[in-house]
Design a protein around this motif. Sequence first.
Motif, PDB file in Angstrom:
ATOM      1  N   SER A  44       0.984  -1.037  -0.054  1.00  0.00           N
ATOM      2  CA  SER A  44       0.120  -0.147   0.177  1.00  0.00           C
ATOM      3  C   SER A  44       0.847   1.220   0.159  1.00  0.00           C
ATOM      4  O   SER A  44       1.744   1.061   0.673  1.00  0.00           O
ATOM      5  CB  SER A  44      -0.956  -0.085   1.248  1.00  0.00           C
ATOM      6  OG  SER A  44      -1.914  -1.101   1.178  1.00  0.00           O
ATOM      7  N   LEU A  45       0.376   2.263  -0.724  1.00  0.00           N
ATOM      8  CA  LEU A  45       1.326   3.347  -0.903  1.00  0.00           C
ATOM      9  C   LEU A  45       0.211   4.601  -0.325  1.00  0.00           C
ATOM     10  O   LEU A  45      -0.901   4.831  -0.644  1.00  0.00           O
ATOM     11  CB  LEU A  45       1.408   3.716  -2.592  1.00  0.00           C
ATOM     12  CG  LEU A  45       2.538   4.792  -2.583  1.00  0.00           C
ATOM     13  CD1 LEU A  45       3.880   4.446  -2.161  1.00  0.00           C
ATOM     14  CD2 LEU A  45       2.657   5.376  -4.044  1.00  0.00           C
ATOM     15  N   PHE A  46       0.823   5.493   0.729  1.00  0.00           N
ATOM     16  CA  PHE A  46       0.057   6.580   1.378  1.00  0.00           C
ATOM     17  C   PHE A  46       0.970   7.974   1.033  1.00  0.00           C
ATOM     18  O   PHE A  46       1.979   7.789   0.773  1.00  0.00           O
ATOM     19  CB  PHE A  46       0.160   6.071   2.957  1.00  0.00           C
ATOM     20  CG  PHE A  46      -0.753   4.884   3.275  1.00  0.00           C
ATOM     21  CD1 PHE A  46      -2.095   4.945   3.707  1.00  0.00           C
ATOM     22  CD2 PHE A  46       0.185   3.669   3.325  1.00  0.00           C
ATOM     23  CE1 PHE A  46      -2.773   3.850   4.086  1.00  0.00           C
ATOM     24  CE2 PHE A  46      -0.534   2.591   3.754  1.00  0.00           C
ATOM     25  CZ  PHE A  46      -1.996   2.540   3.962  1.00  0.00           C
TER      26      PHE A  46
ATOM     27  N   TYR B 298       6.049  10.126   0.398  1.00  0.00           N
ATOM     28  CA  TYR B 298       5.078   8.882   0.221  1.00  0.00           C
ATOM     29  C   TYR B 298       5.459   7.862   1.664  1.00  0.00           C
ATOM     30  O   TYR B 298       6.927   7.905   2.050  1.00  0.00           O
ATOM     31  CB  TYR B 298       5.212   8.087  -1.069  1.00  0.00           C
ATOM     32  CG  TYR B 298       5.044   8.909  -2.078  1.00  0.00           C
ATOM     33  CD1 TYR B 298       3.587   9.008  -2.598  1.00  0.00           C
ATOM     34  CD2 TYR B 298       5.788   9.529  -2.916  1.00  0.00           C
ATOM     35  CE1 TYR B 298       3.000   9.562  -3.504  1.00  0.00           C
ATOM     36  CE2 TYR B 298       5.183  10.060  -4.100  1.00  0.00           C
ATOM     37  CZ  TYR B 298       4.071  10.250  -4.358  1.00  0.00           C
ATOM     38  OH  TYR B 298       3.837  11.094  -5.548  1.00  0.00           O
ATOM     39  N   LYS B 299       4.503   6.990   1.816  1.00  0.00           N
ATOM     40  CA  LYS B 299       5.120   5.955   2.827  1.00  0.00           C
ATOM     41  C   LYS B 299       4.331   4.681   2.166  1.00  0.00           C
ATOM     42  O   LYS B 299       3.233   4.683   1.631  1.00  0.00           O
ATOM     43  CB  LYS B 299       4.073   6.253   4.270  1.00  0.00           C
ATOM     44  CG  LYS B 299       4.368   7.634   4.834  1.00  0.00           C
ATOM     45  CD  LYS B 299       3.516   7.661   6.160  1.00  0.00           C
ATOM     46  CE  LYS B 299       3.800   9.066   7.037  1.00  0.00           C
ATOM     47  NZ  LYS B 299       2.763   8.959   8.166  1.00  0.00           N
ATOM     48  N   LEU B 300       5.407   3.648   2.221  1.00  0.00           N
ATOM     49  CA  LEU B 300       5.054   2.343   1.597  1.00  0.00           C
ATOM     50  C   LEU B 300       4.771   1.394   2.598  1.00  0.00           C
ATOM     51  O   LEU B 300       5.782   1.269   3.682  1.00  0.00           O
ATOM     52  CB  LEU B 300       6.139   2.088   0.688  1.00  0.00           C
ATOM     53  CG  LEU B 300       5.855   0.718  -0.260  1.00  0.00           C
ATOM     54  CD1 LEU B 300       6.130   0.979  -1.376  1.00  0.00           C
ATOM     55  CD2 LEU B 300       6.550  -0.662   0.481  1.00  0.00           C
ATOM     56  N   ASN B 301       3.711   0.581   2.721  1.00  0.00           N
ATOM     57  CA  ASN B 301       3.449  -0.337   3.980  1.00  0.00           C
ATOM     58  C   ASN B 301       3.484  -1.802   3.060  1.00  0.00           C
ATOM     59  O   ASN B 301       2.464  -1.923   2.346  1.00  0.00           O
ATOM     60  CB  ASN B 301       2.196   0.036   4.626  1.00  0.00           C
ATOM     61  CG  ASN B 301       1.969  -0.786   6.011  1.00  0.00           C
ATOM     62  OD1 ASN B 301       3.367  -1.134   6.511  1.00  0.00           O
ATOM     63  ND2 ASN B 301       1.049  -0.783   6.281  1.00  0.00           N
TER      64      ASN B 301
ATOM     65  N   LYS C  36       1.467  12.044   3.025  1.00  0.00           N
ATOM     66  CA  LYS C  36       2.066  12.193   4.121  1.00  0.00           C
ATOM     67  C   LYS C  36       1.066  12.374   5.025  1.00  0.00           C
ATOM     68  O   LYS C  36       0.997  12.494   6.299  1.00  0.00           O
ATOM     69  CB  LYS C  36       2.626  13.522   4.059  1.00  0.00           C
ATOM     70  CG  LYS C  36       1.624  14.780   3.429  1.00  0.00           C
ATOM     71  CD  LYS C  36       2.394  16.222   3.568  1.00  0.00           C
ATOM     72  CE  LYS C  36       1.564  17.223   2.822  1.00  0.00           C
ATOM     73  NZ  LYS C  36       2.277  18.611   2.715  1.00  0.00           N
ATOM     74  N   ASP C  37      -0.351  12.609   4.659  1.00  0.00           N
ATOM     75  CA  ASP C  37      -1.501  12.431   5.564  1.00  0.00           C
ATOM     76  C   ASP C  37      -2.061  11.218   5.851  1.00  0.00           C
ATOM     77  O   ASP C  37      -3.015  10.929   6.553  1.00  0.00           O
ATOM     78  CB  ASP C  37      -2.611  13.290   5.198  1.00  0.00           C
ATOM     79  CG  ASP C  37      -2.027  14.963   5.097  1.00  0.00           C
ATOM     80  OD1 ASP C  37      -1.286  15.483   5.871  1.00  0.00           O
ATOM     81  OD2 ASP C  37      -2.334  15.594   3.915  1.00  0.00           O
ATOM     82  N   ASN C  38      -1.384  10.106   5.499  1.00  0.00           N
ATOM     83  CA  ASN C  38      -1.839   8.955   5.677  1.00  0.00           C
ATOM     84  C   ASN C  38      -3.161   8.447   4.900  1.00  0.00           C
ATOM     85  O   ASN C  38      -3.683   7.504   5.506  1.00  0.00           O
ATOM     86  CB  ASN C  38      -2.196   8.180   7.258  1.00  0.00           C
ATOM     87  CG  ASN C  38      -0.737   8.417   8.185  1.00  0.00           C
ATOM     88  OD1 ASN C  38       0.459   7.730   7.547  1.00  0.00           O
ATOM     89  ND2 ASN C  38      -0.894   9.077   9.161  1.00  0.00           N
ATOM     90  N   LEU C  39      -3.339   9.236   3.788  1.00  0.00           N
ATOM     91  CA  LEU C  39      -4.406   8.965   3.031  1.00  0.00           C
ATOM     92  C   LEU C  39      -3.732   7.509   1.941  1.00  0.00           C
ATOM     93  O   LEU C  39      -3.082   7.901   1.064  1.00  0.00           O
ATOM     94  CB  LEU C  39      -4.917   9.982   2.256  1.00  0.00           C
ATOM     95  CG  LEU C  39      -5.987   9.846   1.292  1.00  0.00           C
ATOM     96  CD1 LEU C  39      -7.095   9.433   2.079  1.00  0.00           C
ATOM     97  CD2 LEU C  39      -6.362  11.156   0.435  1.00  0.00           C
TER      98      LEU C  39
END
Length: 772
Positions: free
Chosen positions: A31-33, A61-64, A35-38
């Motif tokens: 999953s890719l989010f 970006y944040k990748l989980n 900076k606001d965790n959307l």
Amino acid sequence: MIYTYAIAQNITVSGQFRNKEHLPLDFITVSLFNKDNLLLLYQMTAEDGNFQFSIEPNKFYKLNATLLGNQLYKTEFIAYENLDLGSIELDNSILLTEVVVDSRKKNLEKKIDRLKFNVESTSLSYGGDALDVLKKTPNLSVQGDELSFIGKSSMRLLINNKVINLSGIDLVNYLKTISSDKIKYIEVITNPPAKYEVEGNSGLINIVLKKSDSNAWNNSARLLYNQSSYTSGRILNNWDYNNRNLSFYNNLSYGNGSYKINEDMSTYAEKVNLLQSSESRQKYGDLSIKSGLNYRFKRNLISLDYIYINNNPHTNERNDLLIRNIKGNDTDSIVYSKGDDDIKTKIHSANLNSTLKFDTIGKELYMELDYLKYKKNSGRNFGSNINPNEVLLNEHNQNNQNIDNISFKADLTIPLLWSLFEFGGKLSKTKSKNKSLYFNEASGNNFFSYKEQNEAIYVNLSKSFNDKIETKIGLRGEFSQTEGYSYSNNQKNKNNYFELFPSFYFLYKINENNSISFTYGRRINRPPYNYLDPFRWVTDSYTYTEGNPFLKPSFTNNIEFSYVHSNFYNSLYYSDVLKGFGQITVLEDEITRKTIFDNYFKSHQIGYIGSYTYSKLTWLNSVNSVYLAYINSKSISDITDYRISGFNKDLSTVNDIFFDKNKNFILNLSYWVYFKGLADLRRYSTMGQFDISFKMLFLDKKLQFSFSGEDLFKSNYPLYTRYTNSTKVTYHNYYDSKRFVFSLTYKLGQKINQKIKKKNFGVEEEERRISY
């Protein structure tokens, strides 16, 4: 945090997940989010373990990465150019833990457009076949050789999203060739999306099979013994081989035996009562073969599947017709009849399909070419006499039916930043030829040909606004051209029509255990080809069946609201049937009955379906369902000027009792009851069925033994009543459902990795070759 320092217009972020042995990992959710965790994008890794996202540059970006909701990996980055995270190694101990979590998945899962029944988490996965599983699937009803949704009818069956063009006893025999331990889950799709065919008033059932083990061969052999009024048996063997890019399988089934059928039909006319009692013994011998070949190259897959069915039932029957005069309440006469039917059916079905994946973010093209060859030869010898000892088989019916169908479909899937776009179409051509002969003192014959062509095009749009709201909207258009021609009557009937079939879905996930949804869909149900043949099929001197070349398709609107709370599933629905068709029995004269096919009713119903799965105790798994509906049906034909309304009420419970923690000894107790109710313009009496089975699993579940008793109280014996104007007709039929079944299954297999490593390749090359 990861940074890259270059500027590019279009960039990607990619990587690959592997375990400690450097083997790729599939089914990892990436999953890719922002900076606001959307949540922006997500995908699931395929067999090569790769993932890739197309993203905007110069952003954070944040990748989980998760498996079954449990976090395995996370990172943050600002990308200015294409970013390759390389090979990401995950700990084996974490992965093994997740397998344990997966084994406790819910029996029922609500998706946006379907209900998912996880078969592998129940005892149904052992010692049975696909037909056994469908009998226990929520919202489904299996009566004889008819599969339907509870309170509805005319569904279509799919295997791994491929339509199975079989019906009746041919479909039942095919389902018996699929071992239950091959089934991963079953999807109950009451309102199918636009990409699926709209045939079948009440929706689709999709049986999803497990994937073969990578780099391994497996074999499963099963012996089945069935004792009802007579004995029968079946031998099955399933074999598959999966090595690198190439895999193939072969399923073989042979059944032989017989069963008894009792059919009573009573006709109450103005002047006479006709009371007919029939008992028959149907012997059968059927052979089914299903083979397939799959080849994977890079991210693409091409498959070839072939099905062959040879079924040769033979029926001996005896009919007693009592003719009673109403005025004197006396028996005027008794007519004794006997007959024997020989049917030879051969089916060849081939499917060539390919999946072309253009990238790793989900853009793909699926194409499928289908061919079906159906050949059925039916012969019937019969005769009647008032002396039961002097019945002569001096009359004969013969019907030869040949059906050829070829179809092509294409589905294009394109993930967009704002939605998932699906577009496609299908072209189908069918030719049917019937040759019917009737020999007696006044012989007759008929040649009937039928052509049908369908063109379809559809579009689907799916959108996830966040992790709570999902929507899907679709539209399918179908243009159909039909032509039926009776050579003996020199009669041609043409029918051309264009119809639109919209669909809409909305799902709101309140939290992990609660969700609500709304669906709408429009469907069509086309008449079977034999319903259209105007020639007569004679049962005895006073009974015959005649087709109707003017028969039209029926249409259905389905609306459904559902609420899922953990293991509690609730559905409130509305459904209507317009131009509904079926068979009607009427009097041609005082004692001659004929069965015809007509568009004779329209129906409206509103209902509730609830299902609760109890699994809090380690030794018990219980699935309990309730169904309540109000139905209002009205005749649209002069033959059946009639209206009925009332309530249908059904209950069912399926209970697995485990005697050990490894679930090697399982007792199953199942019961369903349909209280008296109605269907189209018929009323039926209360019917039910109690089943009990015991399963024992040995040698790490490779050896499976099961014993079951079905319909132990012989309560699946309904009485149906309908009126054709002033004439009352009742049917009281029993299809030998009380039986005892013994089953023995043995599975074996072996990994073939070691054999591959003996070839003269380096370690890295070898790992690459076995990663598919």
